[in-house]
Write a protein that holds these residues in place. Structure first.
Motif, PDB file in Angstrom:
ATOM      1  N   LYS A  30      -4.721  -8.857   4.785  1.00  0.00           N
ATOM      2  CA  LYS A  30      -3.554  -8.882   4.139  1.00  0.00           C
ATOM      3  C   LYS A  30      -2.748 -10.046   4.680  1.00  0.00           C
ATOM      4  N   ASP A  62       1.537  -9.312   4.282  1.00  0.00           N
ATOM      5  CA  ASP A  62       1.802  -8.085   3.548  1.00  0.00           C
ATOM      6  C   ASP A  62       1.549  -7.941   2.318  1.00  0.00           C
ATOM      7  N   GLN A  63       0.681  -8.980   1.853  1.00  0.00           N
ATOM      8  CA  GLN A  63       0.255  -8.975   0.444  1.00  0.00           C
ATOM      9  C   GLN A  63      -1.437  -8.963   0.518  1.00  0.00           C
ATOM     10  N   PRO A  64      -2.134  -8.057  -0.361  1.00  0.00           N
ATOM     11  CA  PRO A  64      -3.678  -8.282  -0.380  1.00  0.00           C
ATOM     12  C   PRO A  64      -3.785  -9.787  -0.895  1.00  0.00           C
TER      13      PRO A  64
END
Length: 133
Positions: free
Chosen positions: A35, A38-40
């Motif tokens: 990530k 905090d984002q895939p």
């Protein structure tokens, strides 16, 4: 020679020596174990200095802040200045390492020493017994 401002995440993982090969870096990203902020992400996602990157590998979660980008993979010393590992990540990694060491010592007779010839014979006899039924 100028340094690039961005780099693909799969390549950056390899250059920073967080994974052994670029293919493993791409596989980790595709599997959703990486990530950024905090984002895939996908393997083609660009990484910039200041990004927060999290890499999961089993129980281990490595959380780093990207500090730099270099064009080519270099020594471990060069790779170590490309990121700062967060304190929580460092503590978790050290705790898991200590737990693995302790578990390995408890499995071997003699508190971590190599098995003796007698121990090996006992292991083989027990294995043969289990195999016979």
């Amino acid at each position: 020679m100028e340094t690039p401002e961005t780099m693909r995440v799969d390549r950056w993982l390899w250059v920073s020596r967080l994974v052994k090969t670029r293919a493993l870096g791409a596989e980790a990203v595709k599997a959703g174990r990486v990530k950024i902020n905090d984002q895939p992400v996908k393997p083609s996602k660009e990484v910039r200095p200041g990004d927060r990157l999290e890499l999961r590998n089993g129980e281990l979660r490595i959380s780093v802040v990207v500090r730099g980008i270099v064009r080519m993979r270099g020594s471990a010393r060069v790779a170590s200045v490309l990121y700062d590992e967060t304190e929580e990540s460092r503590e978790l990694r050290e705790r898991l390492s200590a737990e693995r060491r302790l578990a390995a010592q408890q499995q071997l007779p003699g508190g971590g020493a190599r098995p003796t010839k007698r121990d090996r014979r006992r292991f083989e006899a027990a294995r043969e017994e289990r195999w016979r039924g």
